[in-house]
Motif scaffolding. Structure first.
Motif, PDB file in Angstrom:
ATOM      1  N   GLY A 184      23.322  41.513  68.411  1.00 49.34           N
ATOM      2  CA  GLY A 184      23.724  42.618  69.272  1.00 49.34           C
ATOM      3  C   GLY A 184      24.995  42.375  70.064  1.00 49.34           C
ATOM      4  O   GLY A 184      25.812  43.295  70.224  1.00 49.34           O
ATOM      5  N   LEU A 185      25.158  41.151  70.583  1.00 56.68           N
ATOM      6  CA  LEU A 185      26.323  40.921  71.444  1.00 56.68           C
ATOM      7  C   LEU A 185      27.660  41.042  70.708  1.00 56.68           C
ATOM      8  O   LEU A 185      28.571  41.709  71.204  1.00 56.68           O
ATOM      9  N   PRO A 186      27.824  40.427  69.531  1.00 57.21           N
ATOM     10  CA  PRO A 186      29.112  40.600  68.836  1.00 57.21           C
ATOM     11  C   PRO A 186      29.412  42.073  68.578  1.00 57.21           C
ATOM     12  O   PRO A 186      30.543  42.516  68.755  1.00 57.21           O
ATOM     13  N   LEU A 187      28.373  42.806  68.212  1.00 49.18           N
ATOM     14  CA  LEU A 187      28.563  44.225  67.918  1.00 49.18           C
ATOM     15  C   LEU A 187      29.005  44.974  69.180  1.00 49.18           C
ATOM     16  O   LEU A 187      29.939  45.788  69.152  1.00 49.18           O
ATOM     17  N   ALA A 188      28.359  44.648  70.300  1.00 50.65           N
ATOM     18  CA  ALA A 188      28.718  45.300  71.573  1.00 50.65           C
ATOM     19  C   ALA A 188      30.155  44.945  71.967  1.00 50.65           C
ATOM     20  O   ALA A 188      30.925  45.810  72.393  1.00 50.65           O
ATOM     21  N   ILE A 189      30.506  43.683  71.815  1.00 51.36           N
ATOM     22  CA  ILE A 189      31.870  43.254  72.168  1.00 51.36           C
ATOM     23  C   ILE A 189      32.880  43.930  71.244  1.00 51.36           C
ATOM     24  O   ILE A 189      33.953  44.366  71.675  1.00 51.36           O
ATOM     25  N   GLY A 190      32.498  44.055  69.961  1.00 51.08           N
ATOM     26  CA  GLY A 190      33.358  44.754  69.003  1.00 51.08           C
ATOM     27  C   GLY A 190      33.593  46.206  69.416  1.00 51.08           C
ATOM     28  O   GLY A 190      34.721  46.715  69.340  1.00 51.08           O
ATOM     29  N   VAL A 191      32.548  46.859  69.885  1.00 54.00           N
ATOM     30  CA  VAL A 191      32.660  48.252  70.345  1.00 54.00           C
ATOM     31  C   VAL A 191      33.621  48.333  71.534  1.00 54.00           C
ATOM     32  O   VAL A 191      34.492  49.200  71.603  1.00 54.00           O
ATOM     33  N   GLU A 192      33.458  47.392  72.446  1.00 54.24           N
ATOM     34  CA  GLU A 192      34.351  47.330  73.619  1.00 54.24           C
ATOM     35  C   GLU A 192      35.812  47.185  73.166  1.00 54.24           C
ATOM     36  O   GLU A 192      36.713  47.845  73.693  1.00 54.24           O
ATOM     37  N   MET A 193      36.027  46.340  72.159  1.00 59.24           N
ATOM     38  CA  MET A 193      37.393  46.108  71.664  1.00 59.24           C
ATOM     39  C   MET A 193      37.948  47.368  70.985  1.00 59.24           C
ATOM     40  O   MET A 193      39.137  47.676  71.102  1.00 59.24           O
ATOM     41  N   ILE A 194      37.084  48.069  70.250  1.00 63.49           N
ATOM     42  CA  ILE A 194      37.536  49.322  69.624  1.00 63.49           C
ATOM     43  C   ILE A 194      37.975  50.306  70.704  1.00 63.49           C
ATOM     44  O   ILE A 194      39.032  50.925  70.616  1.00 63.49           O
ATOM     45  N   LEU A 195      37.169  50.395  71.762  1.00 57.71           N
ATOM     46  CA  LEU A 195      37.478  51.357  72.826  1.00 57.71           C
ATOM     47  C   LEU A 195      38.698  50.945  73.647  1.00 57.71           C
ATOM     48  O   LEU A 195      39.333  51.790  74.281  1.00 57.71           O
ATOM     49  N   SER A 196      39.020  49.637  73.627  1.00 62.07           N
ATOM     50  CA  SER A 196      40.196  49.174  74.384  1.00 62.07           C
ATOM     51  C   SER A 196      41.486  49.754  73.806  1.00 62.07           C
ATOM     52  O   SER A 196      42.506  49.846  74.472  1.00 62.07           O
ATOM     53  N   GLY A 197      41.428  50.122  72.518  1.00 66.20           N
ATOM     54  CA  GLY A 197      42.543  50.875  71.942  1.00 66.20           C
ATOM     55  C   GLY A 197      43.724  50.051  71.473  1.00 66.20           C
ATOM     56  O   GLY A 197      44.730  50.619  71.072  1.00 66.20           O
ATOM     57  N   ASP A 198      43.615  48.727  71.474  1.00 71.96           N
ATOM     58  CA  ASP A 198      44.779  47.962  70.989  1.00 71.96           C
ATOM     59  C   ASP A 198      44.488  47.165  69.719  1.00 71.96           C
ATOM     60  O   ASP A 198      45.121  46.149  69.453  1.00 71.96           O
ATOM     61  N   CYS A 199      43.511  47.646  68.906  1.00 68.03           N
ATOM     62  CA  CYS A 199      43.193  46.964  67.647  1.00 68.03           C
ATOM     63  C   CYS A 199      44.385  47.018  66.701  1.00 68.03           C
ATOM     64  O   CYS A 199      44.970  48.083  66.509  1.00 68.03           O
ATOM     65  N   PRO A 200      44.708  45.908  66.059  1.00 69.94           N
ATOM     66  CA  PRO A 200      45.834  45.890  65.125  1.00 69.94           C
ATOM     67  C   PRO A 200      45.459  46.435  63.745  1.00 69.94           C
ATOM     68  O   PRO A 200      46.332  46.650  62.920  1.00 69.94           O
ATOM     69  N   GLU A 201      44.157  46.644  63.485  1.00 76.36           N
ATOM     70  CA  GLU A 201      43.733  47.106  62.158  1.00 76.36           C
ATOM     71  C   GLU A 201      43.032  48.457  62.265  1.00 76.36           C
ATOM     72  O   GLU A 201      42.347  48.723  63.241  1.00 76.36           O
ATOM     73  N   THR A 202      43.170  49.252  61.222  1.00 74.75           N
ATOM     74  CA  THR A 202      42.334  50.449  61.095  1.00 74.75           C
ATOM     75  C   THR A 202      41.722  50.457  59.698  1.00 74.75           C
ATOM     76  O   THR A 202      42.066  49.629  58.858  1.00 74.75           O
ATOM     77  N   GLY A 203      40.826  51.405  59.458  1.00 74.15           N
ATOM     78  CA  GLY A 203      40.144  51.484  58.170  1.00 74.15           C
ATOM     79  C   GLY A 203      38.846  50.697  58.213  1.00 74.15           C
ATOM     80  O   GLY A 203      38.311  50.423  59.295  1.00 74.15           O
ATOM     81  N   VAL A 204      38.329  50.334  57.028  1.00 74.24           N
ATOM     82  CA  VAL A 204      37.096  49.557  56.947  1.00 74.24           C
ATOM     83  C   VAL A 204      37.443  48.085  57.157  1.00 74.24           C
ATOM     84  O   VAL A 204      38.177  47.493  56.373  1.00 74.24           O
ATOM     85  N   VAL A 205      36.922  47.509  58.225  1.00 74.55           N
ATOM     86  CA  VAL A 205      37.368  46.212  58.727  1.00 74.55           C
ATOM     87  C   VAL A 205      36.182  45.270  58.868  1.00 74.55           C
ATOM     88  O   VAL A 205      35.086  45.718  59.211  1.00 74.55           O
ATOM     89  N   ILE A 206      36.369  43.975  58.586  1.00 75.74           N
ATOM     90  CA  ILE A 206      35.381  42.973  59.000  1.00 75.74           C
ATOM     91  C   ILE A 206      36.116  41.943  59.873  1.00 75.74           C
ATOM     92  O   ILE A 206      37.327  41.765  59.737  1.00 75.74           O
ATOM     93  N   PRO A 207      35.371  41.292  60.770  1.00 77.23           N
ATOM     94  CA  PRO A 207      36.045  40.491  61.802  1.00 77.23           C
ATOM     95  C   PRO A 207      36.426  39.093  61.324  1.00 77.23           C
ATOM     96  O   PRO A 207      35.753  38.120  61.640  1.00 77.23           O
ATOM     97  N   VAL A 208      37.515  39.003  60.563  1.00 76.06           N
ATOM     98  CA  VAL A 208      37.965  37.682  60.104  1.00 76.06           C
ATOM     99  C   VAL A 208      39.316  37.304  60.699  1.00 76.06           C
ATOM    100  O   VAL A 208      39.774  36.180  60.506  1.00 76.06           O
ATOM    101  N   LYS A 209      39.952  38.207  61.415  1.00 73.52           N
ATOM    102  CA  LYS A 209      41.269  37.901  61.967  1.00 73.52           C
ATOM    103  C   LYS A 209      41.153  37.406  63.405  1.00 73.52           C
ATOM    104  O   LYS A 209      40.185  37.705  64.116  1.00 73.52           O
TER     105      LYS A 209
END
Lengths: 439, 439
Positions: A391-416
């Motif tokens: 749950g926590l990685p997913l929640a943190i990921g959501v927070e990062m998406i909402l922060s609006g400065d993600c360098p990637e769009t589209g279907v993404v997995i967290p390897v960068k």
């Protein structure tokens, strides 16, 4: 106001929701969680301040109404439902986050999502999730120093603390979806690379091929190959690695006993059983052909199918119980419902999550091995290590998406590094810390 | 004029078409046979006077045009296509005949077809087909005399004459669809009743559970359980029988060797193999993990997976052949294409079809056993016993449908005296005769 919609409130939701609620209070976000099962919804959101809604998410109209006007959707639904959710997200211009593997269908949405500037973040849980991030961090560091990865092994298991499994010779209880345990490996072969050779193992002997693994500081475990490890060859940059293996951990002796269940047909999820067979006892007789007067465990021992250690495991499971099971109509259904009684997590039982990366690499002319070990222990049956690490990685990921400065769009997995840098740091703050060593 | 349309011209079509052509000449019918493969069409209709058409039967518009205005359609297409054919037949008011098992979809058309006065005759080949008819004839006779059936076993195999299989230690070549051989048992469990107990065997150990069977006058064979035997309990009136088993025959020793292929994963039809694996040799290495310097056959022997007799079988199959196979992308595809070379029927090879019913019944206070044995030997690779025994019942069934006095409509299988009375008599005239004995 940013609006987060969480679909489904299963075993993995408590920590996710707690984290999101805290962030929401801080940042003025709105969190809504939906489930069609009111009891599950209330149980898994105990003590949390958020909006709850009981509704039938399998209804497209209901789903569309929930998603419209949201900023991001978190799908904790069964993986098979993610694609319909993703299509609605695409239509409504809403980001999506899941902890599940990217299906072929989902992958096919990459361009469309990307063109709309949407992020469909997947594999952002424990395994897949924390494994990607912690391994990529190590491998990026090795490569920055000029090293090359020559072997890659990554193992993960959702287990139960040994002291909370006393009297259960399997050393196992369900800390996550029992269905996934019963069907483990089904739907094809597990694929990996070992000493330069590609290996394929059909699911019906996956557990027979399980190996023994020593984890520094934690002892020996069973480990079996998890799905298609080679699917990550390019993603991880392992084109030159001689070994590429993602594995699943169980307590010692689990796999060879589970193999007996697979071999005999207890995990078949295709054939509708003939009418009279609805209990584990009747199923045992149909699968083994044991005579009426003998227990299944003894009969298996007598016929050399199990040894004494395994016989005890089968004795514990009470394979001759004639109680009618109502979950469904296949062997796997009957077995699952029976195991849900036998491997039930008691309210105070503590689970543990173990993850281990063993990465061979070059340092100048020398070969070295990097070890990363993670151990997280749960508090009780609600506050599990599994719920926390999924749950926590997913929640943190959501927070990062909402922060609006993600360098990637589209279907993404967290390897960068963008993902693992922030997420692993946040997880450390929550007590999810790898011990690392090199030898 | 009555018009018969035959869809597909595979291995089973020659005798069917020959019979239909003769009847057509006699009665003024018209026979059209279609296939999208011109070569197969010409080969399997050699020397026959009928209308041929090369066309793409997978195109619904083409199919509809073919079916419209016909009296009866014979589908020799792959079973998965029968349902679309049946729906068009329903629309166009045309009868249908196949030699395949009734699928759930097909069964669902019963009422609609019946209301329109149409006959959708299925399971009218060898097995299913001749087995139903010959067994029902025997059982009806027993019951007429007041006897009760206490055990029912029915076996059938499409084999090759031993003298035409010299040098091939498997004693097997393909006299029918190789795909069905490679996928035998897959898609669930085989189900039967044995001494009063229901048994379920998952496909991945179906061949390990094969038994040895003595057939009067013909010797010993391997026999494995074929699909869901209990599906015929009511159809055959066997509610009180302690044993109900439909089985498939192979030469002695075939099953335990084939089991090794199944166990290792050679018959997996789900997983797309990773890129470099396209030959049986590369597949063998991936499935066994054998070292480069050892043959698969020797490695299996050394590791106790096979004994010397089985080692020879694997040696014969040349499991380390690195020739690229192009049929498809799964293990089953690679194995099938490889076996199609190794188990090829030479032009002058003769196949044989063996069928055996062993039926236990009461006669007064005594228990007796009825034996029915059928052996049909082929002429050559075109005029096979398989084509004859599959094709003739179907052709005779078509003739009966066109005669217009069938007592049944809807989705039908040939278990009633109306069918078996005429068909078995006609077959006798063609040299297809059971030897019967009671002891």
């Amino acid at each position: 106001m940013k609006r987060i919609v969480v679909l489904g409130s299963g075993r993995s939701s408590w920590y996710l929701l707690k984290y999101l609620c805290e962030k929401a209070r801080e940042k003025g976000w709105f969190v809504l969680v939906c489930d069609r099962d009111e009891k599950a919804l209330l149980t898994h959101t105990q003590g949390l301040f958020l909006e709850r809604q009981v509704c039938d998410i399998s209804d497209v109209a209901v789903l569309t109404q929930l998603i419209q006007g949201s900023s991001v959707v978190v799908s904790l639904l069964p993986p098979v439902m993610h694609f319909s959710v993703a299509k609605i997200c695409l239509e409504c211009g809403v980001h999506l986050a899941t902890a599940s593997y990217v299906s072929e269908d989902m992958a096919g949405l990459h361009n469309e999502a990307s063109e709309k500037g949407l992020i469909f973040l997947n594999e952002m849980g424990l395994d897949p999730g924390i494994d990607h991030m912690s391994a990529m961090k190590v491998m990026d560091q090795i490569r920055e120093k000029g090293g090359e990865i020559v072997t890659f092994e990554s193992y993960c298991g959702g287990l139960i603390l040994e002291e909370d499994c006393k009297g259960n010779p399997w050393g196992y209880k369900f800390s996550w979806n029992p269905r996934n345990v019963v069907l483990a490996g089904q739907g094809g072969m597990s694929i990996f690379r070992e000493n330069g050779n590609t290996r394929c193992i059909p699911w019906h002997r996956l557990f027979a091929e399980a190996g023994q693994l020593e984890i520094p500081g934690l002892g020996r475990f069973d480990a079996y190959a998890n799905r298609d490890s080679l699917g990550y060859t390019n993603v991880y940059g392992l084109q030159n690695a001689a070994t590429i293996l993602r594995g699943t951990l169980r307590r010692n002796g689990f796999c060879r006993a589970w193999q007996v269940l697979v071999k005999l047909g207890y995990t078949d999820a295709i054939t509708v059983l003939p009418e009279p067979i609805g209990s584990i006892g009747a199923l045992s007789q149909a699968l083994t052909g044991r005579p009426d007067e003998e227990t299944t465990a003894n009969w298996l021992k007598k016929n050399g199918v199990v040894d004494e250690e395994m016989r005890e495991k089968f004795e514990f499971l009470d394979m001759d119980d004639m109680q009618q099971r109502n979950l469904g109509r296949t062997s796997a259904d009957v077995l699952q419902e029976h195991l849900m009684q036998k491997w039930l997590l008691n309210p105070n039982d503590r689970d543990e999550v173990i993850m281990y990366h063993r990465i061979g690499f070059t340092e100048g002319n020398r070969l070295k091995t990097h070890h990363s070990v993670l151990r997280v222990i749960g508090k009780d049956a609600l506050h599990t290590a599994m719920a926390k690490t999924v749950g926590l990685p997913l929640a943190i990921g959501v927070e990062m998406i909402l922060s609006g400065d993600c360098p990637e769009t589209g279907v993404v997995i967290p390897v960068k590094a963008y993902w693992y840098g922030h997420v692993l740091k946040e997880l450390e703050g929550q007590g999810i810390v790898f011990e690392e060593s090199i030898n």
